[in-house]
Design a protein around this motif. Structure first.
Motif, short mmCIF file in Angstrom:
data_model
loop_
_atom_site.label_atom_id
_atom_site.label_comp_id
_atom_site.label_asym_id
_atom_site.label_seq_id
_atom_site.Cartn_x
_atom_site.Cartn_y
_atom_site.Cartn_z
N ILE A 150 -7.40 -10.21 10.68
CA ILE A 150 -8.02 -11.53 10.72
C ILE A 150 -9.05 -11.67 9.60
O ILE A 150 -9.07 -12.68 8.88
CB ILE A 150 -8.67 -11.78 12.08
CG1 ILE A 150 -7.61 -11.83 13.19
CG2 ILE A 150 -9.47 -13.08 12.07
CD1 ILE A 150 -8.18 -11.89 14.59
N LEU A 151 -9.91 -10.68 9.44
CA LEU A 151 -10.95 -10.74 8.41
C LEU A 151 -10.35 -10.86 7.01
O LEU A 151 -10.88 -11.58 6.16
CB LEU A 151 -11.83 -9.49 8.48
CG LEU A 151 -12.70 -9.34 9.73
CD1 LEU A 151 -13.42 -7.99 9.71
CD2 LEU A 151 -13.70 -10.48 9.85
N ALA A 152 -9.23 -10.19 6.78
CA ALA A 152 -8.60 -10.23 5.46
C ALA A 152 -8.06 -11.62 5.13
O ALA A 152 -7.89 -11.97 3.96
CB ALA A 152 -7.47 -9.20 5.38
N ALA A 153 -7.78 -12.41 6.17
CA ALA A 153 -7.25 -13.76 5.96
C ALA A 153 -8.35 -14.81 5.85
O ALA A 153 -8.07 -15.98 5.57
CB ALA A 153 -6.30 -14.13 7.10
N LEU A 154 -9.61 -14.40 6.05
CA LEU A 154 -10.74 -15.31 5.92
C LEU A 154 -11.24 -15.32 4.47
O LEU A 154 -11.06 -14.34 3.74
CB LEU A 154 -11.89 -14.87 6.82
CG LEU A 154 -11.76 -15.06 8.32
CD1 LEU A 154 -12.96 -14.42 9.03
CD2 LEU A 154 -11.66 -16.53 8.67
N PRO A 155 -11.86 -16.41 4.04
CA PRO A 155 -12.53 -16.38 2.73
C PRO A 155 -13.59 -15.28 2.71
O PRO A 155 -14.24 -15.01 3.72
CB PRO A 155 -13.18 -17.77 2.64
CG PRO A 155 -12.38 -18.63 3.57
CD PRO A 155 -11.97 -17.72 4.69
N LYS A 156 -13.78 -14.66 1.56
CA LYS A 156 -14.74 -13.57 1.47
C LYS A 156 -16.15 -14.00 1.84
O LYS A 156 -16.93 -13.21 2.39
CB LYS A 156 -14.71 -12.96 0.06
CG LYS A 156 -13.41 -12.20 -0.26
CD LYS A 156 -13.49 -11.52 -1.60
CE LYS A 156 -12.22 -10.70 -1.86
NZ LYS A 156 -12.29 -9.96 -3.14
N SER A 157 -16.47 -15.25 1.55
CA SER A 157 -17.81 -15.73 1.88
C SER A 157 -18.04 -15.74 3.38
O SER A 157 -19.15 -15.48 3.86
CB SER A 157 -18.02 -17.13 1.31
OG SER A 157 -17.05 -18.04 1.82
N GLN A 158 -16.98 -16.03 4.14
CA GLN A 158 -17.11 -16.04 5.59
C GLN A 158 -17.28 -14.62 6.13
O GLN A 158 -18.06 -14.37 7.07
CB GLN A 158 -15.87 -16.69 6.22
CG GLN A 158 -15.59 -18.11 5.75
CD GLN A 158 -16.56 -19.13 6.29
OE1 GLN A 158 -17.44 -18.80 7.08
NE2 GLN A 158 -16.44 -20.36 5.86
#
Length: 264
Positions: A150-158
């Motif tokens: 899930i984290l890998a699919a989020l924008p890095k800023s998030q």
């Protein structure tokens, strides 16, 4: 009805707050306040005021270096709250059950909840031991394959907003996690993006490993993750990519179903 034809609202601040959130959720990245004001035909002063209130509540975050606004953690928690309710569970359960029947290993579905993942479906394979990832259990997302997907699919800023300092990282077992700071997490997630799936080995439960893939909405934002957990001694590492391919296929099927469509 166009923006100029919009009927006057009896509660304009509430309506405009929702319009801003809807606009941000429809974009792949953060927006400048001026862009938000122009897109919604709102006064800049009103937009800055509303953004300030939403930032205090965690629904948006201000990226000072970029001078842009993106969705905050509270907005993701709302998304997770929707996702973990019955519709996602009902759609995911039969797909997981079919996957378990084919591979003979246990599978689960999880959603992001703050910095944790919350497990909403577990399908245990026959003659396989019970797992810590039971329905309703929460685990630190950076330790789990589901969370990493899930984290890998989020924008890095998030992701950075979720992990602002070393105190955000923790471990569960005697096996030390290799991920203890943001730079390490960021590099690991880069590899997940390249591979298309995530892994975890002994960081949640000694002797067990997992592979996972993200379930995304129509904009590519992650709403959940499908994972399979197995005894490491039973599934050698060279078999993990083939197993991950099955998991990724199921995650793709669930992504299609939550869009209101079916393959074929």
């Amino acid at each position: 009805m166009t923006t100029t034809e919009r009927k006057p609202s009896k509660v304009p601040a509430a309506e405009n707050t929702l319009r801003i959130l809807k606009l941000l959720s429809a974009k792949r990245g953060p927006l400048a306040a001026s862009t938000i004001a122009t897109s919604l035909e709102l006064p800049r002063s009103s937009v800055y005021h509303l953004l300030g209130v939403m930032e205090q509540s965690g629904f948006v975050m201000h990226l000072h270096e970029e001078q842009r606004y993106g969705l905050g953690v509270a907005a993701f928690e709302l998304s997770s709250a929707y996702s973990r309710q019955e519709p996602l569970s009902r759609l995911g359960r039969p797909l997981l059950a079919s996957l378990v029947d084919k591979i003979g290993e246990s599978a689960h579905l999880a959603v992001l909840h703050g910095r944790d993942v919350l497990y909403i479906v577990e399908e245990r394979a026959k003659n396989r031991p019970s797992l810590v990832t039971d329905v309703g259990v929460r685990l630190p997302s950076h330790l789990t394959a589901s969370g990493r997907a899930i984290l890998a699919a989020l924008p890095k800023s998030q992701v950075r907003a979720l992990y602002p300092n070393a105190a955000a990282f923790s471990s569960r077992t005697e096996v030390p996690s290799p991920i203890v700071k943001y730079s390490t997490l960021s590099a690991h997630l880069d590899q997940v993006r390249i591979r298309g799936y995530s892994t975890e080995s002994g960081e949640v439960t000694d002797g067990f490993a997992s592979v996972a893939a993200a379930v995304t909405d129509h904009l590519g934002w992650p709403v959940a993750a499908v994972a399979v957990t197995f005894l490491e001694e039973k599934v050698p590492a060279e078999q993990w990519p083939a197993l991950a391919a099955r998991v990724t296929k199921v995650a793709g099927e669930l992504s299609t179903r939550i869009h209101g469509r079916r393959d074929g």
